[in-house]
Scaffold this motif. Structure first.
Motif, short mmCIF file in Angstrom:
data_model
loop_
_atom_site.label_atom_id
_atom_site.label_comp_id
_atom_site.label_asym_id
_atom_site.label_seq_id
_atom_site.Cartn_x
_atom_site.Cartn_y
_atom_site.Cartn_z
N VAL A 1 0.81 -1.25 0.06
CA VAL A 1 -0.04 -0.08 0.03
C VAL A 1 0.98 1.24 0.10
N ALA A 2 1.01 2.02 -1.08
CA ALA A 2 1.91 3.08 -1.24
C ALA A 2 1.06 4.22 -0.68
N GLY A 3 1.43 5.34 -1.27
CA GLY A 3 0.73 6.52 -0.73
C GLY A 3 1.45 7.63 0.30
N LYS A 4 0.96 8.53 0.82
CA LYS A 4 1.41 9.36 1.72
C LYS A 4 1.77 8.77 2.96
N GLY A 5 0.85 7.71 3.36
CA GLY A 5 0.96 7.27 4.70
C GLY A 5 0.54 8.11 5.69
N ALA A 6 0.56 7.50 7.01
CA ALA A 6 0.25 8.24 8.25
C ALA A 6 1.46 8.75 8.77
N ALA A 7 1.06 10.37 9.02
CA ALA A 7 2.44 11.11 9.52
C ALA A 7 2.78 10.51 11.02
N GLN A 8 1.82 9.93 12.01
CA GLN A 8 1.78 9.49 13.06
C GLN A 8 1.08 7.93 13.18
N THR A 9 1.66 7.11 14.01
CA THR A 9 1.10 6.06 14.19
C THR A 9 -0.41 6.11 14.54
N ARG A 10 -0.68 6.97 15.66
CA ARG A 10 -2.20 7.10 15.82
C ARG A 10 -3.18 7.54 14.56
N ALA A 11 -2.39 8.03 13.75
CA ALA A 11 -3.41 8.70 12.46
C ALA A 11 -3.30 7.51 11.25
N GLY A 12 -2.93 6.35 11.66
CA GLY A 12 -3.01 5.36 10.70
C GLY A 12 -4.56 4.65 10.68
N ALA A 13 -4.79 3.82 9.38
CA ALA A 13 -6.00 3.37 9.21
C ALA A 13 -6.06 2.40 10.23
N ARG A 14 -7.24 2.05 11.02
CA ARG A 14 -7.12 1.26 12.03
C ARG A 14 -8.15 -0.33 11.34
N VAL A 15 -7.94 -1.31 11.81
CA VAL A 15 -8.35 -2.74 11.08
C VAL A 15 -9.08 -3.27 12.38
N ALA A 16 -10.45 -3.51 12.04
CA ALA A 16 -11.24 -4.10 12.95
C ALA A 16 -12.17 -5.37 12.30
N ASP A 17 -12.47 -6.06 13.12
CA ASP A 17 -13.46 -7.24 12.93
C ASP A 17 -12.45 -8.21 11.61
N ILE A 18 -11.20 -8.65 12.06
CA ILE A 18 -10.61 -9.51 11.39
C ILE A 18 -11.15 -10.87 11.35
N ASN A 19 -11.28 -11.58 10.41
CA ASN A 19 -11.69 -12.97 10.19
C ASN A 19 -10.74 -13.58 9.50
#
Length: 93
Positions: A75-93
């Motif tokens: 996954v390229a792109g700008k990314g999150a400047a800080q860890t807390r700003a990253g995309a969160r993953v929930a409901d992992i199956n």
């Protein structure tokens, strides 16, 4: 480069190929036409654009039995400047 053939299966009439249009604009157009769920299939750059534009609300990754490296991360792109700003993953199956 030779263009890829357009799908000829039973879903060919529902398949959209968009070149040179911003992904957000394509998704807005689909939404105006009643499409509420789409599969964005692509490499790291396309996925990065999707996350950078906050266009993703569900993620489904498929891992192949062979992983290879290269110049573009998964996954390229700008990314999150800080860890807390990253995309969160929930409901992992």
């Amino acid at each position: 480069r030779r263009p890829a053939p357009f799908p000829a299966d039973r879903f060919g009439t529902r398949t959209l190929v968009s070149r040179g249009n911003a992904l957000a604009a394509v998704l807005q157009d689909l939404g105006r036409n009643g499409m509420t769920s789409v599969l964005i299939e692509g490499g790291g750059n396309v996925l990065g654009q999707s996350f950078d534009g906050h266009l993703v609300d569900k993620v489904q990754f498929y891992l192949a039995p062979l992983l290879t490296g290269g110049p573009v991360p998964a996954v390229a792109g700008k990314g999150a400047a800080q860890t807390r700003a990253g995309a969160r993953v929930a409901d992992i199956n």
